[in-house]
Write an enzyme that holds these catalytic residues in place. Structure first.
Site, PDB file in Angstrom:
ATOM      1  N   LYS A   1      -2.556   3.911  17.073  1.00  0.00           N
ATOM      2  CA  LYS A   1      -1.836   2.628  16.942  1.00  0.00           C
ATOM      3  C   LYS A   1      -0.565   2.921  16.148  1.00  0.00           C
ATOM      4  CE  LYS A   1      -0.966  -0.688  14.823  1.00  0.00           C
ATOM      5  NZ  LYS A   1       0.460  -1.054  14.580  1.00  0.00           N
TER       6      LYS A   1
ATOM      7  N   GLY B   1       0.473   4.845   5.683  1.00  0.00           N
ATOM      8  CA  GLY B   1       1.190   3.575   5.549  1.00  0.00           C
ATOM      9  C   GLY B   1       1.194   3.127   4.102  1.00  0.00           C
TER      10      GLY B   1
ATOM     11  N   THR C   1       0.208   1.329   0.488  1.00  0.00           N
ATOM     12  CA  THR C   1      -1.018   1.372  -0.323  1.00  0.00           C
ATOM     13  C   THR C   1      -1.859   0.104  -0.142  1.00  0.00           C
ATOM     14  OG1 THR C   1      -0.091   2.924  -1.904  1.00  0.00           O
ATOM     15  CG2 THR C   1      -1.837   1.499  -2.725  1.00  0.00           C
TER      16      THR C   1
ATOM     17  N   THR D   1      -2.022  -1.828   2.499  1.00  0.00           N
ATOM     18  CA  THR D   1      -2.686  -1.750   3.805  1.00  0.00           C
ATOM     19  C   THR D   1      -3.837  -0.758   3.741  1.00  0.00           C
ATOM     20  OG1 THR D   1      -0.459  -1.991   4.706  1.00  0.00           O
ATOM     21  CG2 THR D   1      -2.214  -1.638   6.287  1.00  0.00           C
TER      22      THR D   1
ATOM     23  N   GLU E   1      -3.084   8.390   3.734  1.00  0.00           N
ATOM     24  CA  GLU E   1      -1.862   8.922   3.129  1.00  0.00           C
ATOM     25  C   GLU E   1      -0.988   7.716   2.849  1.00  0.00           C
ATOM     26  OE1 GLU E   1       1.549   9.815   2.308  1.00  0.00           O
ATOM     27  OE2 GLU E   1       1.832  10.592   4.348  1.00  0.00           O
TER      28      GLU E   1
ATOM     29  N   CYS F   1       7.778   8.893   2.419  1.00  0.00           N
ATOM     30  CA  CYS F   1       6.831   8.747   1.314  1.00  0.00           C
ATOM     31  C   CYS F   1       7.024   9.850   0.271  1.00  0.00           C
ATOM     32  CB  CYS F   1       5.403   8.746   1.841  1.00  0.00           C
ATOM     33  SG  CYS F   1       5.071  10.139   2.934  1.00  0.00           S
TER      34      CYS F   1
ATOM     35  N   GLU G   1       6.747   1.101  -5.492  1.00  0.00           N
ATOM     36  CA  GLU G   1       7.411   1.840  -4.413  1.00  0.00           C
ATOM     37  C   GLU G   1       8.445   0.940  -3.749  1.00  0.00           C
ATOM     38  OE1 GLU G   1       5.252   2.834  -0.794  1.00  0.00           O
ATOM     39  OE2 GLU G   1       6.138   4.833  -0.848  1.00  0.00           O
TER      40      GLU G   1
HETATM   41  O1  TXE Z   1       3.508  -0.623   6.300  1.00  0.00           O
HETATM   42  P1  TXE Z   1       2.043  -0.846   6.771  1.00  0.00           P
HETATM   43  P2  TXE Z   1       4.639  -1.725   6.114  1.00  0.00           P
HETATM   44  C1  TXE Z   1       5.073   1.603   2.239  1.00  0.00           C
HETATM   45  C2  TXE Z   1       6.445   1.157   1.832  1.00  0.00           C
HETATM   46  C3  TXE Z   1       6.625  -0.096   2.584  1.00  0.00           C
HETATM   47  C4  TXE Z   1       5.230  -0.662   2.494  1.00  0.00           C
HETATM   48  C5  TXE Z   1       4.875  -1.632   3.550  1.00  0.00           C
HETATM   49  O2  TXE Z   1       6.473   0.875   0.462  1.00  0.00           O
HETATM   50  O3  TXE Z   1       7.560  -0.941   2.013  1.00  0.00           O
HETATM   51  O4  TXE Z   1       4.401   0.454   2.618  1.00  0.00           O
HETATM   52  O5  TXE Z   1       5.307  -1.167   4.809  1.00  0.00           O
HETATM   53  C6  TXE Z   1      -0.604  -0.790  10.463  1.00  0.00           C
HETATM   54  N1  TXE Z   1      -5.252  -2.691   9.447  1.00  0.00           N
HETATM   55  N2  TXE Z   1       5.058   2.539   3.336  1.00  0.00           N
HETATM   56  O6  TXE Z   1       4.094  -3.070   5.816  1.00  0.00           O
HETATM   57  O7  TXE Z   1       1.785  -2.290   7.002  1.00  0.00           O
HETATM   58  C7  TXE Z   1       0.795  -1.095  10.886  1.00  0.00           C
HETATM   59  O8  TXE Z   1       0.795  -1.801  12.091  1.00  0.00           O
HETATM   60  C8  TXE Z   1      -4.910  -1.593  10.133  1.00  0.00           C
HETATM   61  C9  TXE Z   1       4.772   3.887   2.993  1.00  0.00           C
HETATM   62  O9  TXE Z   1       5.518  -1.641   7.264  1.00  0.00           O
HETATM   63  O10 TXE Z   1       1.166  -0.116   5.856  1.00  0.00           O
HETATM   64  C10 TXE Z   1       1.388   0.292  10.967  1.00  0.00           C
HETATM   65  O11 TXE Z   1       1.004   0.902  12.183  1.00  0.00           O
HETATM   66  N3  TXE Z   1      -3.634  -1.216  10.321  1.00  0.00           N
HETATM   67  C11 TXE Z   1       4.501   4.728   4.149  1.00  0.00           C
HETATM   68  C12 TXE Z   1       0.735   1.006   9.801  1.00  0.00           C
HETATM   69  O12 TXE Z   1      -0.442   0.250   9.510  1.00  0.00           O
HETATM   70  C13 TXE Z   1      -2.671  -1.981   9.794  1.00  0.00           C
HETATM   71  C14 TXE Z   1       5.096   4.434   5.427  1.00  0.00           C
HETATM   72  C15 TXE Z   1       1.575   1.102   8.534  1.00  0.00           C
HETATM   73  O13 TXE Z   1       2.085  -0.162   8.210  1.00  0.00           O
HETATM   74  C16 TXE Z   1      -2.982  -3.142   9.057  1.00  0.00           C
HETATM   75  C17 TXE Z   1       5.277   3.022   5.670  1.00  0.00           C
HETATM   76  C18 TXE Z   1      -4.331  -3.478   8.891  1.00  0.00           C
HETATM   77  N4  TXE Z   1      -4.703  -4.558   8.201  1.00  0.00           N
HETATM   78  C19 TXE Z   1       5.279   2.143   4.619  1.00  0.00           C
HETATM   79  N5  TXE Z   1      -1.822  -3.695   8.646  1.00  0.00           N
HETATM   80  C20 TXE Z   1       4.239   6.164   3.929  1.00  0.00           C
HETATM   81  N6  TXE Z   1       3.268   6.486   3.096  1.00  0.00           N
HETATM   82  O14 TXE Z   1       4.847   7.015   4.549  1.00  0.00           O
HETATM   83  C21 TXE Z   1      -0.818  -2.909   9.093  1.00  0.00           C
HETATM   84  N7  TXE Z   1      -1.330  -1.878   9.807  1.00  0.00           N
END
Ligand code: TXE
Length: 481
Positions: free
Chosen positions: A173, A226, A228, A230, A248, A282, A385
């Protein structure tokens, strides 16, 4: 308008909902595609296809799996220019960066794991003269792979390649903000001859499609990258089902510059580690700590270099800094710049939307690279972050103080240390709460090393044989002699 469909059982299928969500080019603000708005029914279909395919894929010899995955790598290379352009359009990142980093790394991910499985070993333990134990490692079944928008193809393939190489089938996904290279990859897997159902890609929002995967009873393993927050939700869904989970997550990475460092190198690389990919990596070093003896000189050079970065059209190959991924994300990052002012910080560079962008990208989500000083380490701007082109710079007086500042957040993903004193480097590296410590460099990645975070930056390690261990399950066989 281009419609991004789900890729299930080797074919492209519309979502069960019949609904689509817009995909926006963040450099222009224009809608460039529509994405399948998938939910539990689509995930169910993908998991069923993957389960069926698993029966023969698990028995496919490693050499054949390797050959097919090497073909995917070749096809990514053959479609290099198109993939680089799609990644840049979808994410807002400079095309030069997607050419230098994102697409080459996707190629490497497939090559690396396609060949790693040819070298995998298992262990044997003799129990005196009483028994022989050996360890079997077998794939688990359907791997659920959830990836973010910052390095879309890079991180998606970092999960798909080891999962499938190890003999699992997968349902991936990708982020709903950046689906285009995943969609292209799906077509390339068909061209490569990967059997239907081995790799499935379901698009759509995290709350529906992502959650359907993390809470699916027939998905025994989740690899997630993604935010933290989430990650906590992923864990909460996967926990009661006893899934194997690798997370991660975010970072607030320290970048520590000692007075004996090679200043020129430290400044040049710190510019990269602060602002590459608009700070949306990240592993970016978002908190710079500089030893007081060189603080003024470092800061002057760093601010000067920041102001020289070329911000502009991501499709222009001379652009250093492109657009942030979305309007809400831009507003979030700008909110932190405002907060820094309220918290008493001084903005030494940037802080604003750029004034003189080329006509084509005037509707895009750009922010100047921003340097902030004068903040106490306990302030929110130094604790949370931000994930944008924003860095704080703080002086320190001793290695212990630098270590305390560096470790003083809830994150622990990566750190950089700049020093020419070997003992100091070893001592500081050992003391940092951090999954990775780079000394006199940044983002130098060897795919064999363990990769992951401490504290709220994640759970588990991937990379090299750690990935192959994660994507397989060990079984002990004990034979009485
Ligand atoms: O990421 P999300 P977001 C950090 C960064 C950013 C914040 C939020 O600080 O501002 O996270 O970003 C999927 N169950 N990083 O909201 O939501 C979503 O569809 C299962 C750090 O855009 O964490 C996507 O495919 N999956 C980071 C993925 O999770 C879910 C990179 C990541 O999205 C879900 C990105 C759920 N309940 C953001 N909700 C890094 N570590 O590299 C969302 N998703």
């Amino acid at each position: 308008m281009k419609r991004v469909l789900n890729f299930i059982d080797g074919e492209f299928r519309p979502p069960c909902s019949g609904r689509y969500i817009p995909d926006v080019d963040p450099a222009t603000g224009q809608v460039i595609a529509e994405i399948a708005e998938s939910g539990p029914a689509d995930v169910d279909a993908a998991v069923a296809a993957a389960s069926r395919a698993f029966e023969s894929w698990r028995k496919t010899p490693a050499e054949e799996r390797s050959r097919l995955l090497l073909r995917v790598a070749e096809l990514i290379e053959e479609n290099f220019d198109e993939l680089a352009r799609l990644e840049s359009e979808d994410n807002g990142k400079p095309i030069a960066l997607s050419r230098r980093m994102d697409v080459p790394r996707a190629v490497l991910n497939f090559r690396f794991f396609a060949t790693a499985i040819l070298h995998a070993e298992t262990r044997a333990h003799m129990t005196d003269d009483r028994a022989l134990n050996y360890t079997l490692r077998a794939p688990l079944g359907v791997a659920g792979l959830i990836s973010p928008w910052n390095l879309p193809l890079y991180l998606l393939t970092w999960k798909i390649a080891p999962a499938v190489a190890a003999g699992n089938c997968c349902v991936a996904k990708p982020s709903e903000l950046t689906p285009l290279t995943a969609d292209r990859l799906a077509a390339l897997t068909v061209e490569a001859g990967i059997p239907p159902g081995v790799i499935n890609i379901v698009h759509g929002p995290g709350a529906s499609a992502g959650r359907a995967l993390t809470s699916h009873p027939k998905v025994p393993l989740i690899s997630f990258t993604g935010g933290t927050k989430t990650g906590a939700d992923v864990m909460a869904c996967a926990g009661p089902l006893f899934k194997k989970v690798s997370l991660e997550l975010g970072g607030k990475n320290p970048n520590i510059v000692f007075a004996d460092a090679d200043l020129e190198q430290a400044v040049a690389t710190s510019i990269q580690s602060s602002f590459s990919n608009q700070g949306e990596i990240c592993l970016c070093g978002s908190r710079l700590f500089v030893e007081r003896a060189i603080y003024d000189e470092f800061l002057a050079r760093f601010v000067d270099a920041t102001k020289k970065l070329r911000i502009g059209d991501p499709q222009d190959s001379s652009t250093d800094v492109g657009a942030l991924v979305s309007e809400p994300h831009l507003r979030k990052v700008e909110g932190y710049v405002e907060l820094a002012k309220e918290e008493g910080g001084a903005i030494l560079a940037g802080g604003n939307r750029p004034a003189d962008l080329p006509q084509r990208v005037r509707g895009g989500y750009f922010l100047e690279p921003t340097v902030i000083t004068g903040l106490d380490c306990a302030r929110r701007v130094m604790q949370e972050e931000i994930f944008g082109p924003v860095v704080t710079v703080t002086p320190f007086d001793s290695p212990d103080e630098a270590i305390a500042y560096a470790n003083g957040t809830r994150y622990g993903l990566s750190a950089s240390v700049w020093t020419r004193d070997l003992q100091n480097a070893h001592r500081v590296a050992a003391a940092l709460d951090s999954g990775t410590v780079w000394v006199n460099t940044w983002l130098l990645r060897d795919l064999r090393v363990p990769f992951g975070g401490m504290k709220e930056s994640g759970v588990g390690r991937e990379g090299g044989f750690d990935s192959l261990q994660f994507f397989t399950e060990a079984k002990n066989v004990c034979i009485k002699l």
